[in-house]
Design an enzyme around this catalytic site. Structure first.
Site, short mmCIF file in Angstrom:
data_model
loop_
_atom_site.label_atom_id
_atom_site.label_comp_id
_atom_site.label_asym_id
_atom_site.label_seq_id
_atom_site.Cartn_x
_atom_site.Cartn_y
_atom_site.Cartn_z
N MET A 235 1.79 2.38 -13.38
CA MET A 235 2.25 3.10 -12.26
C MET A 235 0.26 3.06 -11.89
O MET A 235 -0.57 4.14 -12.66
CB MET A 235 2.13 4.84 -12.22
CG MET A 235 2.10 5.46 -11.73
SD MET A 235 3.03 7.25 -11.45
CE MET A 235 1.96 8.23 -12.45
N HIS B 241 2.26 2.28 3.51
CA HIS B 241 2.53 1.40 1.68
C HIS B 241 1.21 2.64 1.20
O HIS B 241 0.70 1.94 -0.31
CB HIS B 241 2.72 0.70 1.79
CG HIS B 241 4.18 -0.10 1.93
ND1 HIS B 241 4.75 -0.50 1.77
CD2 HIS B 241 4.29 -1.09 3.54
CE1 HIS B 241 5.67 -0.49 2.08
NE2 HIS B 241 5.27 -1.51 3.34
N ASP C 18 2.48 8.53 2.10
CA ASP C 18 3.91 8.01 1.49
C ASP C 18 4.77 9.26 1.46
O ASP C 18 5.61 9.10 1.96
CB ASP C 18 4.73 6.24 0.42
CG ASP C 18 4.43 5.28 1.39
OD1 ASP C 18 3.73 5.19 2.94
OD2 ASP C 18 4.61 3.97 1.21
#
Length: 202
Positions: free
Chosen positions: A26, A172, A177
Protein backbone atom coordinates in the site's frame (compact mmCIF):
# COMPACT_ATOMS: atom_id res chain seq x y z
CA UNK A 1 -31.41 -1.16 24.37
CA UNK A 2 -33.03 2.14 23.45
CA UNK A 3 -31.96 3.52 20.07
CA UNK A 4 -31.24 6.80 21.83
CA UNK A 5 -28.50 5.11 23.88
CA UNK A 6 -26.70 3.51 20.95
CA UNK A 7 -23.40 5.18 20.13
CA UNK A 8 -23.46 7.17 16.88
CA UNK A 9 -21.40 5.99 13.92
CA UNK A 10 -18.74 8.26 12.46
CA UNK A 11 -18.25 7.40 8.79
CA UNK A 12 -14.71 7.79 7.46
CA UNK A 13 -14.18 7.48 3.71
CA UNK A 14 -10.90 5.65 3.02
CA UNK A 15 -8.91 5.17 -0.19
CA UNK A 16 -5.96 2.77 -0.33
CA UNK A 17 -4.10 1.14 -3.19
CA UNK A 18 -2.59 -2.17 -4.33
CA UNK A 19 -3.96 -5.51 -5.69
CA UNK A 20 -3.62 -7.66 -2.53
CA UNK A 21 -1.74 -7.00 0.71
CA UNK A 22 1.43 -8.92 1.53
CA UNK A 23 2.85 -9.63 -1.92
CA UNK A 24 2.04 -6.02 -2.86
CA UNK A 25 2.41 -2.74 -1.01
CA UNK A 26 0.00 0.00 0.00
CA UNK A 27 1.79 3.12 -1.20
CA UNK A 28 -0.72 5.75 -0.13
CA UNK A 29 -3.57 6.08 2.33
CA UNK A 30 -6.17 8.85 2.30
CA UNK A 31 -9.14 9.35 4.62
CA UNK A 32 -11.85 11.97 5.12
CA UNK A 33 -14.64 12.23 7.68
CA UNK A 34 -17.97 12.00 5.83
CA UNK A 35 -20.40 12.54 8.70
CA UNK A 36 -22.19 11.06 11.69
CA UNK A 37 -25.23 8.81 11.94
CA UNK A 38 -27.25 8.59 15.15
CA UNK A 39 -30.81 7.83 16.18
CA UNK A 40 -31.95 11.14 14.68
CA UNK A 41 -30.41 10.53 11.26
CA UNK A 42 -27.29 11.41 9.28
CA UNK A 43 -25.38 14.68 9.58
CA UNK A 44 -22.86 15.33 6.81
CA UNK A 45 -19.46 16.83 7.54
CA UNK A 46 -17.29 19.07 5.37
CA UNK A 47 -15.10 16.30 3.88
CA UNK A 48 -12.12 18.64 3.57
CA UNK A 49 -12.11 19.62 7.27
CA UNK A 50 -10.90 16.39 8.90
CA UNK A 51 -8.55 14.42 6.67
CA UNK A 52 -5.54 12.14 6.83
CA UNK A 53 -2.93 11.37 4.18
CA UNK A 54 0.33 9.44 4.15
CA UNK A 55 2.62 7.99 1.51
CA UNK A 56 4.24 4.76 2.67
CA UNK A 57 7.49 2.94 2.10
CA UNK A 58 6.92 -0.18 -0.03
CA UNK A 59 7.13 -3.49 1.86
CA UNK A 60 7.74 -5.63 -1.24
CA UNK A 61 9.26 -5.46 -4.71
CA UNK A 62 6.10 -6.57 -6.51
CA UNK A 63 3.91 -3.98 -8.22
CA UNK A 64 1.53 -3.57 -11.14
CA UNK A 65 3.01 -1.04 -13.58
CA UNK A 66 -0.38 0.06 -14.92
CA UNK A 67 -1.72 0.76 -11.43
CA UNK A 68 1.44 2.61 -10.45
CA UNK A 69 1.16 4.79 -13.55
CA UNK A 70 -2.43 5.71 -12.68
CA UNK A 71 -1.52 6.69 -9.12
CA UNK A 72 1.42 8.82 -10.25
CA UNK A 73 3.48 7.63 -7.26
CA UNK A 74 7.24 7.07 -7.50
CA UNK A 75 8.27 3.81 -5.83
CA UNK A 76 11.95 4.76 -5.74
CA UNK A 77 11.16 8.02 -3.98
CA UNK A 78 8.83 6.27 -1.53
CA UNK A 79 11.49 3.63 -0.79
CA UNK A 80 13.74 6.47 0.35
CA UNK A 81 11.24 8.99 1.72
CA UNK A 82 7.96 7.15 2.40
CA UNK A 83 6.69 6.79 5.96
CA UNK A 84 7.44 3.55 7.74
CA UNK A 85 4.16 1.56 7.68
CA UNK A 86 4.23 0.97 11.45
CA UNK A 87 4.54 4.71 12.08
CA UNK A 88 1.95 5.74 9.46
CA UNK A 89 -0.64 3.19 10.60
CA UNK A 90 -0.15 4.13 14.26
CA UNK A 91 -0.67 7.78 13.31
CA UNK A 92 -3.77 6.83 11.33
CA UNK A 93 -5.22 4.86 14.24
CA UNK A 94 -4.67 7.78 16.59
CA UNK A 95 -6.29 10.17 14.09
CA UNK A 96 -9.34 7.89 13.81
CA UNK A 97 -9.71 7.77 17.59
CA UNK A 98 -9.45 11.56 17.84
CA UNK A 99 -12.03 12.38 15.15
CA UNK A 100 -14.37 9.64 16.37
CA UNK A 101 -14.35 10.70 20.03
CA UNK A 102 -17.76 9.72 21.47
CA UNK A 103 -18.72 7.75 18.35
CA UNK A 104 -17.88 4.41 16.77
CA UNK A 105 -15.70 4.82 13.67
CA UNK A 106 -16.85 3.07 10.50
CA UNK A 107 -14.67 2.80 7.43
CA UNK A 108 -16.55 3.48 4.19
CA UNK A 109 -15.34 2.66 0.70
CA UNK A 110 -16.39 2.11 -2.90
CA UNK A 111 -16.05 -0.78 -2.95
CA UNK A 112 -15.21 -1.32 0.71
CA UNK A 113 -14.05 -4.88 0.02
CA UNK A 114 -11.02 -3.52 -1.82
CA UNK A 115 -9.82 -0.74 0.48
CA UNK A 116 -10.83 -2.58 3.67
CA UNK A 117 -8.68 -5.58 2.72
CA UNK A 118 -5.55 -3.47 2.51
CA UNK A 119 -6.38 -1.21 5.44
CA UNK A 120 -7.27 -4.01 7.87
CA UNK A 121 -4.26 -6.13 6.87
CA UNK A 122 -1.88 -3.21 7.35
CA UNK A 123 -3.47 -2.22 10.67
CA UNK A 124 -3.19 -5.72 12.12
CA UNK A 125 0.24 -6.39 10.61
CA UNK A 126 1.83 -3.14 11.80
CA UNK A 127 -0.16 -2.06 14.87
CA UNK A 128 -1.78 -5.29 16.08
CA UNK A 129 -5.27 -3.80 16.21
CA UNK A 130 -7.89 -1.88 14.25
CA UNK A 131 -9.77 1.21 15.48
CA UNK A 132 -12.70 -0.07 13.36
CA UNK A 133 -12.75 -3.49 14.99
CA UNK A 134 -12.89 -6.48 12.62
CA UNK A 135 -16.11 -5.57 10.82
CA UNK A 136 -16.61 -1.80 11.07
CA UNK A 137 -16.92 -1.10 7.37
CA UNK A 138 -19.68 0.07 5.04
CA UNK A 139 -19.75 -0.64 1.31
CA UNK A 140 -21.24 2.24 -0.68
CA UNK A 141 -21.88 -0.02 -3.67
CA UNK A 142 -24.06 -2.33 -1.56
CA UNK A 143 -25.78 0.67 0.04
CA UNK A 144 -26.76 2.03 -3.36
CA UNK A 145 -27.89 -1.39 -4.65
CA UNK A 146 -30.15 -1.87 -1.62
CA UNK A 147 -31.68 1.60 -1.87
CA UNK A 148 -32.12 1.43 -5.65
CA UNK A 149 -33.51 -2.12 -5.58
CA UNK A 150 -30.86 -3.38 -8.01
CA UNK A 151 -28.71 -6.51 -8.14
CA UNK A 152 -25.30 -5.69 -6.70
CA UNK A 153 -23.39 -6.72 -9.80
CA UNK A 154 -25.52 -4.38 -11.91
CA UNK A 155 -24.26 -1.35 -9.98
CA UNK A 156 -21.59 1.01 -11.31
CA UNK A 157 -20.98 4.69 -10.63
CA UNK A 158 -21.84 5.41 -14.25
CA UNK A 159 -25.37 4.07 -13.71
CA UNK A 160 -26.10 6.15 -10.61
CA UNK A 161 -28.23 9.31 -10.74
CA UNK A 162 -25.87 12.20 -11.38
CA UNK A 163 -27.06 14.09 -8.31
CA UNK A 164 -25.59 11.37 -6.11
CA UNK A 165 -22.09 11.70 -7.51
CA UNK A 166 -19.50 14.19 -6.32
CA UNK A 167 -18.74 17.00 -8.73
CA UNK A 168 -15.07 16.79 -7.90
CA UNK A 169 -12.62 15.55 -10.51
CA UNK A 170 -11.41 11.98 -9.97
CA UNK A 171 -7.63 12.41 -9.68
CA UNK A 172 -6.55 8.95 -8.43
CA UNK A 173 -4.82 10.70 -5.52
CA UNK A 174 -5.80 8.84 -2.34
CA UNK A 175 -6.87 11.91 -0.37
CA UNK A 176 -8.73 13.51 -3.28
CA UNK A 177 -10.55 10.25 -3.92
CA UNK A 178 -11.40 9.81 -0.22
CA UNK A 179 -12.94 13.30 -0.16
CA UNK A 180 -14.87 12.54 -3.35
CA UNK A 181 -16.15 9.28 -1.84
CA UNK A 182 -17.17 11.08 1.36
CA UNK A 183 -19.49 13.29 -0.69
CA UNK A 184 -20.93 10.25 -2.47
CA UNK A 185 -21.60 8.58 0.89
CA UNK A 186 -23.32 11.67 2.30
CA UNK A 187 -25.55 11.84 -0.78
CA UNK A 188 -26.35 8.11 -0.58
CA UNK A 189 -27.27 8.25 3.10
CA UNK A 190 -29.64 11.17 2.49
CA UNK A 191 -31.09 9.69 -0.71
CA UNK A 192 -34.62 8.29 -0.25
CA UNK A 193 -34.30 6.00 -3.25
CA UNK A 194 -35.28 6.24 -6.92
CA UNK A 195 -38.89 7.11 -6.10
CA UNK A 196 -38.08 9.79 -3.51
CA UNK A 197 -37.44 13.49 -3.84
CA UNK A 198 -33.62 13.40 -4.10
CA UNK A 199 -30.61 13.60 -1.79
CA UNK A 200 -31.23 17.18 -0.73
CA UNK A 201 -34.79 16.64 0.39
CA UNK A 202 -35.70 17.47 3.97
Amino acid sequence: MSARRIKPSLYISVEADGPIPGPYSMLSLGAAVAGTQDADGFTAADPERQTFYRELRPISDEFVPEALAVSGLDRERLAAEGAEPAVALAEFSEWVREVAAGAQPVMAGYPASYDWTFLYWYLIRFTGQSPFGHSGCLDMKTLYAAKAGLPLRAVAKGTMPRELLSRRRHTHHALDDAIEQAELLANLLRWPGPHGAGPGAA
